[in-house]
Design a protein around this motif. Structure first.
Motif, mmCIF file in Angstrom:
data_model
loop_
_atom_site.group_PDB
_atom_site.id
_atom_site.type_symbol
_atom_site.label_atom_id
_atom_site.label_comp_id
_atom_site.label_asym_id
_atom_site.label_seq_id
_atom_site.Cartn_x
_atom_site.Cartn_y
_atom_site.Cartn_z
ATOM 1 N N ARG A 48 11.601 13.407 -23.899
ATOM 2 C CA ARG A 48 10.814 13.474 -24.883
ATOM 3 C C ARG A 48 10.258 12.181 -25.255
ATOM 4 O O ARG A 48 8.993 11.939 -25.387
ATOM 5 N N ILE A 49 11.107 10.967 -25.155
ATOM 6 C CA ILE A 49 10.826 9.888 -25.592
ATOM 7 C C ILE A 49 9.903 9.483 -24.581
ATOM 8 O O ILE A 49 8.767 8.930 -24.747
ATOM 9 N N GLU A 53 5.947 8.078 -24.576
ATOM 10 C CA GLU A 53 5.787 6.938 -24.066
ATOM 11 C C GLU A 53 4.536 6.927 -23.078
ATOM 12 O O GLU A 53 3.503 6.027 -23.207
ATOM 13 N N GLU A 54 4.673 7.796 -22.359
ATOM 14 C CA GLU A 54 3.546 8.173 -21.352
ATOM 15 C C GLU A 54 2.239 8.662 -21.875
ATOM 16 O O GLU A 54 1.125 8.078 -21.446
ATOM 17 N N LYS A 55 2.447 9.726 -22.537
ATOM 18 C CA LYS A 55 1.195 10.204 -23.078
ATOM 19 C C LYS A 55 0.500 9.622 -24.126
ATOM 20 O O LYS A 55 -0.392 10.036 -24.718
#
Length: 181
Positions: A48-49, A53-55
């Motif tokens: 989830r982290i 971080e990506e989205k």
């Protein structure tokens, strides 16, 4: 390193406070979890982290701080479960849980200081996303060791991986609380 010590302690105190409060509320229901289930919980939090971080957007409103805290506390649970015998009671007194928490944190903190000595606190120059990736890599290692029924050729075993994930999460929380300019 004195700054690291106080920063580490502040993060751990926050995690410990939450852990003990949840133990008071829920007891030690986590005792029912098998090692693979604990590993999967850590994986879910780390994944989830990475997704956040990506989205860059959370649709449920929770930030990564809570997920790193969860990784720390699940790593402590994992180390407790490794030590506790199958015949140990599911419900443990809060005082015993508190003592076990402190013991595993102290061991893990000591490992961090030894590594910081050797690596010169290189984590301070790392990106938080790299710490997330290292946590995910350690989880995949633990999953492989679990799938091999704990048999390794040269690996350090699962406890060392949990300790590293805990320390990487502390580093991430320190960096999040003191963003670089």
């Amino acid at each position: 390193m004195s700054n690291t010590a106080s920063e580490y302690e502040a993060v751990i105190n926050n995690c410990r406070s939450l852990f003990i409060k949840k133990t008071s509320d829920y007891g030690t229901a986590w005792r029912i979890l098998r090692p693979s289930s604990i590993t999967d919980q850590i994986f879910i939090k780390a994944q989830r982290i990475r997704t956040l971080e990506e989205k860059k957007v959370s649709k449920v409103g929770d930030d990564v701080t809570g997920e790193y805290i969860g990784i720390i506390n699940y790593c402590i649970i994992a180390m407790m479960q490794l030590e506790l015998n199958d015949d140990a009671p599911y419900e443990l007194p809060v005082e015993q849980v508190s003592q076990l928490f402190d013991r595993y944190v102290n061991e893990t903190r000591d490992l961090m200081f030894a590594k910081n000595h050797d690596y010169g606190e290189a984590w301070r120059d790392m990106r938080i996303s790299s710490l997330t990736d290292l946590i995910l890599m350690k989880i995949l290692r633990v999953k492989q060791i679990e799938d091999n029924q704990g048999q390794t050729v040269v690996s350090e075993g699962v406890k060392a991986n949990y300790q590293d994930m805990l320390n990487y999460s502390v580093f991430a929380l320190i960096k999040l609380s003191h963003p670089a300019p």
